[in-house]
Design a protein around this motif. Structure first.
Motif, mmCIF file in Angstrom:
data_model
loop_
_atom_site.group_PDB
_atom_site.id
_atom_site.type_symbol
_atom_site.label_atom_id
_atom_site.label_comp_id
_atom_site.label_asym_id
_atom_site.label_seq_id
_atom_site.Cartn_x
_atom_site.Cartn_y
_atom_site.Cartn_z
ATOM 1 N N GLU A 71 18.429 -41.945 11.669
ATOM 2 C CA GLU A 71 18.275 -40.953 12.277
ATOM 3 C C GLU A 71 16.667 -39.827 11.919
ATOM 4 O O GLU A 71 15.670 -40.138 13.095
ATOM 5 N N ALA A 72 16.359 -39.614 10.831
ATOM 6 C CA ALA A 72 15.376 -38.699 9.955
ATOM 7 C C ALA A 72 14.463 -39.251 10.496
ATOM 8 O O ALA A 72 12.440 -39.306 10.666
ATOM 9 N N VAL A 73 13.979 -41.730 9.863
ATOM 10 C CA VAL A 73 13.251 -42.182 10.282
ATOM 11 C C VAL A 73 12.819 -42.634 11.575
ATOM 12 O O VAL A 73 11.165 -42.250 11.939
ATOM 13 N N ARG A 74 13.874 -42.116 12.818
ATOM 14 C CA ARG A 74 13.372 -42.374 14.052
ATOM 15 C C ARG A 74 12.787 -40.836 14.297
ATOM 16 O O ARG A 74 11.551 -41.107 15.227
ATOM 17 N N ALA A 75 13.289 -39.873 13.448
ATOM 18 C CA ALA A 75 12.687 -38.331 14.300
ATOM 19 C C ALA A 75 11.094 -38.877 13.403
ATOM 20 O O ALA A 75 10.142 -38.269 14.856
ATOM 21 N N LEU A 76 10.789 -38.890 12.388
ATOM 22 C CA LEU A 76 9.481 -38.890 11.588
ATOM 23 C C LEU A 76 8.519 -39.737 12.679
ATOM 24 O O LEU A 76 7.278 -39.243 13.274
ATOM 25 N N ALA A 77 9.439 -41.347 13.539
ATOM 26 C CA ALA A 77 8.355 -41.886 14.216
ATOM 27 C C ALA A 77 7.995 -41.110 15.572
ATOM 28 O O ALA A 77 6.837 -41.555 15.594
ATOM 29 N N THR A 78 8.747 -41.488 15.976
ATOM 30 C CA THR A 78 8.297 -39.763 17.484
ATOM 31 C C THR A 78 7.892 -38.535 17.132
ATOM 32 O O THR A 78 6.705 -38.424 17.694
ATOM 33 N N GLN A 79 8.019 -38.198 15.779
ATOM 34 C CA GLN A 79 7.103 -36.380 16.082
ATOM 35 C C GLN A 79 5.315 -37.593 15.142
ATOM 36 O O GLN A 79 4.449 -37.010 15.605
ATOM 37 N N LEU A 80 5.479 -38.470 14.565
ATOM 38 C CA LEU A 80 4.150 -38.979 14.147
ATOM 39 C C LEU A 80 3.233 -39.777 15.480
ATOM 40 O O LEU A 80 2.240 -39.340 16.434
ATOM 41 N N ASN A 86 -2.034 -36.590 20.276
ATOM 42 C CA ASN A 86 -2.334 -35.144 20.692
ATOM 43 C C ASN A 86 -4.129 -35.807 20.350
ATOM 44 O O ASN A 86 -5.439 -34.916 20.766
ATOM 45 N N GLU A 87 -4.346 -35.692 18.924
ATOM 46 C CA GLU A 87 -5.009 -36.287 17.984
ATOM 47 C C GLU A 87 -6.178 -37.061 18.887
ATOM 48 O O GLU A 87 -7.264 -37.141 18.497
ATOM 49 N N THR A 88 -5.253 -38.371 19.340
ATOM 50 C CA THR A 88 -5.930 -39.210 19.952
ATOM 51 C C THR A 88 -6.890 -39.251 21.642
ATOM 52 O O THR A 88 -8.288 -39.077 21.616
ATOM 53 N N MET A 169 -6.561 -32.882 10.457
ATOM 54 C CA MET A 169 -6.406 -34.071 10.107
ATOM 55 C C MET A 169 -5.789 -34.344 8.778
ATOM 56 O O MET A 169 -4.595 -34.785 8.272
ATOM 57 N N ILE A 170 -6.504 -33.691 7.643
ATOM 58 C CA ILE A 170 -5.779 -33.627 6.362
ATOM 59 C C ILE A 170 -5.113 -33.218 6.259
ATOM 60 O O ILE A 170 -3.788 -33.655 5.525
ATOM 61 N N ALA A 171 -4.477 -31.497 6.566
ATOM 62 C CA ALA A 171 -3.889 -30.779 6.649
ATOM 63 C C ALA A 171 -2.200 -31.225 6.841
ATOM 64 O O ALA A 171 -0.895 -31.516 6.379
ATOM 65 N N ARG A 172 -2.175 -31.994 8.655
ATOM 66 C CA ARG A 172 -1.336 -32.952 9.221
ATOM 67 C C ARG A 172 -0.663 -34.209 8.611
ATOM 68 O O ARG A 172 0.258 -34.597 7.721
ATOM 69 N N ARG A 173 -1.881 -34.704 8.018
ATOM 70 C CA ARG A 173 -1.918 -36.376 6.909
ATOM 71 C C ARG A 173 -0.623 -35.959 6.417
ATOM 72 O O ARG A 173 0.145 -36.458 5.486
#
Length: 185
Positions: A71-80, A86-88, A169-173
């Protein structure tokens, strides 16, 4: 993370990305361009590279709901995916204001951090822990390269909004890399 030599080559490539290309038929400047925004060669290349990198990451992220059992990996993928969407959108706005061509020369460019169709195919052929580890590996590479490219933009770019986006982007990445267990140096 890219080695210092690779980082220097990437930065040099960003600075020289449009220097040897034949001049295209100029398009009339958009109102934002004529309003005083000046985009340099580094800004333009950085915008195009990031649009390509973000767009080509999406198919890999789209696999997480069906292939990850964590679930944590799926959540991370959704967040990313949300973060990159938004960034794009911001990058595309800057792209249009810079008067860049519709065809992006960086799509499919083999470079560190770029998710290729082969990577997506290999990920699609796995699931569970194997998928999660493969996904995290390529997310790290993508995010680390994004940090390196953004650092180049903050140093060599001239357009203030592009430079601010690079700082963001530096901060978020970096925050996402910390979630993955490896913060950039």
């Amino acid at each position: 993370m890219a080695s210092p030599a690779v980082a220097v080559l990437i930065a040099a490539g960003l600075c020289a990305c449009d220097s040897g290309a034949p001049a295209a038929t100029p398009r009339p400047p958009s109102p934002a361009v004529s309003a005083g925004y000046a985009f340099g060669g580094t800004d333009r290349a950085w915008i195009e590279i990031n649009i390509a990198m973000n767009s080509e990451l999406v198919p890999l992220l789209d696999l997480a709901p069906a292939h990850s059992h964590d679930e944590a990996v799926r959540a991370l993928a959704t967040q990313l995916k949300d973060f990159h969407a938004n960034e794009t959108a911001t990058l595309r706005q800057l792209h249009d204001e810079a008067g860049l061509p519709a065809e992006n020369p960086h799509v499919g460019m083999p470079m560190p951090g770029m998710v290729t169709p082969d990577i997506v195919a290999k990920a699609a052929a796995s699931e569970g822990r194997a998928f999660d580890e493969y996904l995290k590996l390529h997310l790290r590479e993508h995010l680390e390269q994004g940090v390196q490219l953004a650092r180049s933009e903050t140093k060599s770019g001239v357009e203030p909004r592009s430079k601010q986006l690079a700082e963001d982007m530096i901060a978020r990445r970096t925050a996402f890399l910390t979630k993955l267990g490896k913060a950039p140096q």
